[in-house]
Scaffold this active site. Structure first.
Site, PDB file in Angstrom:
ATOM      1  CD  GLU A 175      47.723 -47.636 104.911  1.00 52.58           C
ATOM      2  OE1 GLU A 175      48.576 -46.988 105.541  1.00 52.58           O
ATOM      3  OE2 GLU A 175      46.549 -47.233 104.742  1.00 52.58           O
TER       4      GLU A 175
ATOM      5  CG  LEU B  85      44.553 -27.400  99.290  1.00 53.05           C
ATOM      6  CD1 LEU B  85      44.195 -26.722  97.968  1.00 53.05           C
ATOM      7  CD2 LEU B  85      43.430 -27.167 100.300  1.00 53.05           C
TER       8      LEU B  85
ATOM      9  CB  SER C 133      47.205 -49.287  96.764  1.00 54.62           C
ATOM     10  OG  SER C 133      46.569 -48.020  96.708  1.00 54.62           O
ATOM     11  CG  HIS C 134      43.132 -48.082  94.301  1.00 52.30           C
ATOM     12  ND1 HIS C 134      43.634 -47.618  95.487  1.00 52.30           N
ATOM     13  CD2 HIS C 134      41.964 -48.703  94.612  1.00 52.30           C
ATOM     14  CE1 HIS C 134      42.798 -47.921  96.467  1.00 52.30           C
ATOM     15  NE2 HIS C 134      41.783 -48.581  95.975  1.00 52.30           N
TER      16      HIS C 134
ATOM     17  NE  ARG D 229      51.333 -39.274  98.097  1.00 52.58           N
ATOM     18  CZ  ARG D 229      51.097 -40.395  97.417  1.00 52.58           C
ATOM     19  NH1 ARG D 229      51.955 -40.835  96.539  1.00 52.58           N
ATOM     20  NH2 ARG D 229      49.981 -41.082  97.644  1.00 52.58           N
TER      21      ARG D 229
ATOM     22  CB  ALA E  28      40.628 -45.188  94.334  1.00 58.13           C
ATOM     23  CG  LEU E  29      35.083 -44.501  96.487  1.00 55.53           C
ATOM     24  CD1 LEU E  29      34.285 -44.091  97.714  1.00 55.53           C
ATOM     25  CD2 LEU E  29      34.208 -45.306  95.541  1.00 55.53           C
TER      26      LEU E  29
ATOM     27  CG  HIS F   2      33.441 -50.162  93.860  1.00 55.35           C
ATOM     28  ND1 HIS F   2      32.686 -49.377  93.042  1.00 55.35           N
ATOM     29  CD2 HIS F   2      34.502 -49.411  94.218  1.00 55.35           C
ATOM     30  CE1 HIS F   2      33.261 -48.201  92.911  1.00 55.35           C
ATOM     31  NE2 HIS F   2      34.365 -48.197  93.621  1.00 55.35           N
TER      32      HIS F   2
ATOM     33  CB  THR G 163      37.912 -50.195 104.730  1.00 55.45           C
ATOM     34  OG1 THR G 163      37.574 -50.706 103.439  1.00 55.45           O
ATOM     35  CG2 THR G 163      38.783 -51.206 105.445  1.00 55.45           C
TER      36      THR G 163
END
Lengths: 345, 345
Positions: A189, A306, A47-48, A310, A124-125, A121, A161
């Site tokens: 999503e 944690l 997605s990014h 993934r 993702a961060l 922007h 968001t």
């Protein structure tokens, strides 16, 4: 697997960078964008990843971001605020310009803030949080978006968001990193459910009348809901206040009013906080990094995961075997490289 | 209403302060504790009001907090970190000692942190956030607690209820303030359900085997759950890292190990961040305080409530009519004043 190709990470980076150069972006914009998009593909964050190139080019073509912007660093003696004006370019080269000064100030003052103004922007961060953990710093990053989320008790899109990401450095290991929207789900999503003709899970969204809905069409015409009820709603509001209003940049409703659409990348600001664990723990017993490992072992030891694991597993695979793209993805990259801005409407 | 008494706010403060003095606490500990307990009653936050006096005295009697501690301020040239060592007293006088220096540094540097070490905390965090908004600063406060919450995917208490509070100053109005546990519910709410023989709502807790439960007894033997699933779990973990480990103070599991019980007030540290909206918005268009009012109107205008409004309404009533206590509460205050530490076991 004859219709997939494994590209070395550096080869994908070069290809994405060339697309942006061809589309008229200058070297610093192209390089920084290619780095975060390649990192997204490397970590299997599709997605990014390269999927974002088209939207980026559309935003350029719509004149909503300056392709040749040169960000400007503003430092003030004695201040713990490092400010970078993105000059209406993308946030990413502005962030890269600001990080060394941010790290210096965080080490000197214990904590420091990087404010990015007048940027667009789209990433993702977590890449930004990881840039801080690589410096041995803890980081907390947030930014508004455009109005798509109703505050709890309300019935209309107002908050964005509004993602929040946090990172803690780990010696010899991938850092502890989380990065999430303060809405229950990301807008993408809901769009995916719509395309698949699937109902949404309960609690994701309300329709235009403010009633709960599981219909993706109704949700897109209505509003998304904050995660965790009134608590997530409050955190999303805090992001508007700190990373929009406080830094003198746009809030999510202002972004939507300016753009008139949620299909282009949002222009706004961003707030990045960096903390020096060495400075904060100075004179106190125990090594903060060793103690954090104990906490992580306690979490993982009871079967909880944690965050980001993934992503790190995908990264290890990409580093060993290259980034696997489908034939359609490769064709799309070729098309974007050949046509530049003409590839998008 | 013949069995209730309305006390002026200052009268309740004096009474509570006298109780702590009688129990052997020194003037700065007694004054600071009386201020936050009185503020809790004034705002109809009964869970942080005079009900807390007994637990405080029990913690003193158990030798887990020093009643005569004198907090110590440590300033370092050029640092944005203000440190106060509570010297094993309560957090509240340490906070009061640190606030002027914190506000000075936040104005000078743009942002600053107050670290409180070696303290016992028992208050809500909103009085501290409000002390910052009174200075025209935005504030973000967090601290660990003791292990009562399982990380998402786990099955044993590890994280604390780890509260987070945030405040934004409003001119001529009560500030925008939120203050909540990063667990779904506070532990006291589960205890209240147990006493009332009521089942818990779904999603609050798991039993000792890690299975979802609505039985308060099973929940107290098991673990509470974080708010908002994995996102709340991640935020709770961030609180352990920043406000426990980073500042060189105890994590929630370490607190529980040290105390051996959740019935005494927890010893640990606390992290308070202060931001100067003036410094952050300098040179940018728009007044941050006026712009924030627009956002608040947009929230309230669609029927959503700003946090803390119930508290502010109670405050206005208390200021006009005094704090209303029951005859039983007045008797209890008299008993505590007469007996001091002998009132508790």
């Amino acid at each position: 697997m004859s219709n997939t190709t494994a590209l070395p990470i550096s080869a994908l980076h070069e290809r994405v960078e060339a697309i942006f150069r061809k589309a008229g972006l200058n070297a610093i914009q192209s390089g920084a964008l290619a780095r975060v998009i390649t990192a997204g593909e490397r970590d299997a964050c599709k997605s990014h990843g390269i999927y974002r190139i088209e939207g980026t080019l559309r935003t350029v073509k719509a004149g909503k971001v300056k392709p040749d912007a040169v960000p400007e660093l503003v430092l003030q003696e004695g201040s713990a605020i490092v400010r970078v004006n993105a000059k209406c370019g993308f946030a990413n080269p502005a962030f890269e310009l600001g990080v060394p000064a941010l790290a210096d100030r965080a080490r000197a003052c214990g904590l420091a803030a990087l404010v990015i103004n007048d940027c667009t922007h789209f990433s993702a961060l977590w890449p930004e949080v990881e840039a801080l953990t690589e410096q041995g710093l803890a980081g907390l990053v947030m930014c508004p978006s455009y109005s798509t989320v109703a505050p709890t008790g309300g019935n209309k899109p107002l908050l964005g968001t509004n993602p929040i990401a946090f990172g803690w450095p780990r010696m010899g290991k991938s850092p502890y990193v989380f990065d999430f929207a303060t809405s229950v789900a990301a807008r993408g999503e809901i769009e995916l459910h719509r395309r698949a003709g699937k109902p949404l899970p309960e609690g994701w969204a309300i329709d235009a009348d403010g009633n709960p809905t599981t219909d993706p069409e109704a949700a897109l015409a209505g509003a998304m809901l904050p995660f965790g009820g009134h608590k997530g709603s409050a955190i999303g509001t805090m992001v508007e206040l700190l990373a929009g209003i406080m830094i003198g940049d746009l809030t999510s409703p202002e972004v939507l009013e300016y753009l008139g659409t949620t299909t282009l990348a949002p222009p706004h600001g961003e707030l990045i906080l960096a903390f020096s664990p060495q400075a904060f723990s100075a004179g106190r017993p125990g090594d903060p990094f060793a103690r954090a490992e104990t906490l992580f072992e306690q979490i993982a030891g009871q079967g909880a995961r944690l965050p980001s694991q993934r992503r790190y597993a995908a990264r290890a695979r990409s580093e060993a075997e290259g980034i696997v793209l489908t034939a359609a993805e490769i064709e799309q990259l070729d098309r974007l490289l050949a046509l530049g801005l003409d590839a998008v409407s």
